[in-house]
Motif scaffolding. Sequence first.
Motif, mmCIF file in Angstrom:
data_model
loop_
_atom_site.group_PDB
_atom_site.id
_atom_site.type_symbol
_atom_site.label_atom_id
_atom_site.label_comp_id
_atom_site.label_asym_id
_atom_site.label_seq_id
_atom_site.Cartn_x
_atom_site.Cartn_y
_atom_site.Cartn_z
ATOM 1 N N LYS A 134 42.764 17.709 -1.691
ATOM 2 C CA LYS A 134 42.989 17.351 -0.291
ATOM 3 C C LYS A 134 43.090 18.608 0.578
ATOM 4 O O LYS A 134 42.563 18.646 1.698
ATOM 5 N N ILE A 135 43.747 19.649 0.070
ATOM 6 C CA ILE A 135 43.828 20.916 0.808
ATOM 7 C C ILE A 135 42.426 21.491 1.008
ATOM 8 O O ILE A 135 42.061 21.940 2.107
ATOM 9 N N ILE A 136 41.643 21.477 -0.057
ATOM 10 C CA ILE A 136 40.287 22.029 0.028
ATOM 11 C C ILE A 136 39.435 21.223 1.001
ATOM 12 O O ILE A 136 38.718 21.778 1.831
ATOM 13 N N ASP A 137 39.532 19.890 0.924
ATOM 14 C CA ASP A 137 38.674 19.033 1.749
ATOM 15 C C ASP A 137 39.048 19.074 3.226
ATOM 16 O O ASP A 137 38.168 18.994 4.094
ATOM 17 N N THR A 138 40.327 19.193 3.523
ATOM 18 C CA THR A 138 40.766 19.046 4.916
ATOM 19 C C THR A 138 41.135 20.358 5.600
ATOM 20 O O THR A 138 41.082 20.439 6.831
#
Length: 976
Positions: free
Chosen positions: A209-213
């Motif tokens: 989620k950190i990577i995607d957002t």
Amino acid sequence: MPFAGDYFGNNYTEADFPFPGEEEIIPDLASESLPQVDEASDHSDDDSDTGSNDGVDGPDVVTQTNPPIPHHAQPVGANNTPPSVRTPPAEEEATSGPATAPGGIAIDAHDSLRSAPQYITEYPGKKAGAPISVALNNATAAGYPGYRDQLGSNSANVWAPFSSKMDWEVAQWAKLRGPGSTAFTELLAINGVMDALGLSFKNTAELNKIIDTQLPAKRPAFTRQDVIVGGETSEIYTRDVIECIKALYGDAQHAQYLVFKPERQYADADKTQRVYHDMNTGKWWWDTQKSLEQQKPGATVIPIIISSDKTQITLFRNKTAYPVYLSIGNLPKGIRRKPSKQGQILLAYLPTSRLLHITNKAARRRAQCNMFHACMSNILSPLRLPGINGIPMVDGHGVTRRGHPILAVYVGDYPEQILVTGAFTGDCPRCECPNAELGDYPNEHNHRDLEAIHDALEHLGEPDYAQTCRDARIKPIQHLFWEDLPYIHIFQSITPDILHQLHQGVVKHLISWVTDACGASVIDERVHRLPPNHSIHRFKKGITSLSRVSGTEHRQMSSLLLGLLIDAPLPGGVSNRPLIAATRSILDFLYLAQYPIHTDATLASLDNSLQEFHNNKHIFSTLGIRENFNLPKLHSLVHYVHAIKLFGTTDNYNTESTERLHIDFAKDAYQATNRKDEFAQMTKWLERKEKMAHHANYATWREADQSCTTLDATPVSSPPRHLWEPPDMACKLNVKMTRHPTKKSVGLDTIISLGGYGATSFVPALCRFIVQFQNPNFTRGQIEAGAQEIHLPFRSLPVFHRIKFWNERVHGNQTLDSIHAYPSRSTNGDVIAAARFDIALVSVQKGTFLIRLPGMRVGQVRVIFTLPENSHQLLGFSPGKPPPRHLAYIEWFSRFPSRPEPHLKMYKLSRSFVQGADRLVSIVPVSLIQQSVHLFPKWGRDRATYLSWSAEDILEKCNTYYVNSFKDRHMYYNVY
């Protein structure tokens, strides 16, 4: 032992010896008088893929495509002049081209490669490749500063959006190096692990989620589309090709390397020897730039390199992927070849459906062609207008230019080339040569007539379309993806393929033909008995019975193939000279074709090698092995010189790079999925990996300069010219020794004994070396007298069993070569490792910093040792002048003759002796050893004699040898 001349000679100065650091100071051998060995003359004597080529059209392919636009620009760089060749002779004996050194190389051809091109002609005019904007706001919005602004991070936290360096490094390891997502989640679930590491995420889902957002995407995301063929729906995952080009062009990591305009480089002041290496040195870029400048002055050419190849991603269930890769010629080939530099980008996954619901095989094949071209048209159609009109392109320094992305090169194996061009299977995908004439030489056929093919394609929808296409020698495909792309001649954009055309093609055939000519038993018997070497693979079961041989194995076989033919008898008493000449010429072509830099002289040698093969190929017909040579892969060799002149050397577009990319972009990506709806997971996995890789580069930049007020410096209008580097095969190899000896104490008796290291003259040789080193002005008589007075204060020595050769600047910590010297090892009476004493090339002339045969000599390394420090004073060495740290005991072979043996084009050597049976020996600094040498034995006509030899004792039993110039690229390039 009577003194009979030693390694160094008579006249010495202190500069003649390498001292504590073992600097590369070469001792003088100008007055060395080693006895000459009598060099008396020696009197011993399918690719044709088949398939239906009917005119049946497959079912319509439905996909979302842009409407066609007219062909706006003429192709450029279409030089159709064939190379100058000679008519092959009819006689049975081997015939050669112009006088050359071994390897078919013109005597002075290599000299033009050793130094940087001094004479460079840049494209005339100031507009070509010139910036149109260098505004500061472009600089701050580009590169790492622009990325930092997208992150929205403050200057305090270098690792944002991760909370700390530990947090970031764990995340980086997990996504780029770590185990699967489930295993990582289970690791973090262990009580106390997450708290001890201070992580901001507790499982893989939160990290994703950190990577995607929170991490900005510097490369476009994949989109999924449906392709409908005859009612069956397939998936295609694609990226915006223009955005992919911008991502490669604007990557801050690449900013300092980009090239913006073509140039002509020469090796001589008269500008007669043009130099080719990177794509901007080829003729295609220059000609394309010229065409653009006539219509749109101020253009920056963006050469697009596309490669595609279907690959297996599972060992079972026949699961395949069909990746398409993209790169740009503005990046030097050294960047594009290294996956870690991210100079290649995955552009698409094409459908892999076999269309088995179409029962007619011909219709199925045609439908697959139509599907491929429809998908590629959908992917590449955005290049049409930008190629003509240009688009703003911002590099990593924030400098804007008007870039024209133009498809320059399409990389693929033969089936892929046939698919891309629409040619018939069995034909040449580049030229108009009829299938029945592919084996002819000279071959004066021009490239295919692009305008005639465009005219045929305009008949689509008419009743005679299939026949019109057949007359133009292409398949009746609905829409070829390249038909509306500007400035492209697709038939010359098909480039050489070293892996499939040579290693898996011509060399594969040659090995089969040679085996039929000499007999499988003879070939395998000789393979078993070749002496070992770092670069020579040991085929313990021979080479004739192997199945499913890889390109790597064919490459390994090519390094030893010629040595197997020495003295080989042929059926009916036919002379083996044409067989050797044909084999040698193909191997010359193989090694020359892989040069990372060429001049007109080396390209002439490449043509001469091909000519010599055709001059001698009649031997295979004489022996009844091959009636014709109408093989597309063999025919493709006539196009190598032209392709290199157009697009640079073959390492710009070799499919070996594509095969390497399959690991990262297909196989590893598939292994990261749960095998359900895998391509959606593979594309997501790749997007996250790319984000993490870019963020890693950014974190390194932030850590180096936490202020980050500017991008390294004020943006410049153009990057500095790259420092030219000689080809890696011409770079000197550096000796690397282990910190500690292999054996701390080996008795002198073991060193001297034949059952040990076999250095029978070790003590007198060491005494002479000590006297010579301490008294460089001594005469021979004085050296001999002084040696008689030396008393060695030890009975054992530290011994090393291996010398490694590296070139850290070019290859990092990779071991490029090595030399072994150790006796046999046994346990409980059983030999577990046979003795091995390798052959070395040693510098014997002061100032020989390049490998030149007059300054080199071959010797067998028996012992690698060091003198104990506590013995230095006892031996008379002063503290300021200690002996070299590493020394080697060498048994010499004869000097290199002035010319190689004319038949084999290899240098013939034998052992050097003094006073009858005593071998000529010396002790030399290890720093003078240049690389290992592999020797081919002279087998002789008596088969029973060499059957008594083995790989372990062949260097002792054989009397005459030939230097294997095909051992590796370093040896081939340097020993001539």
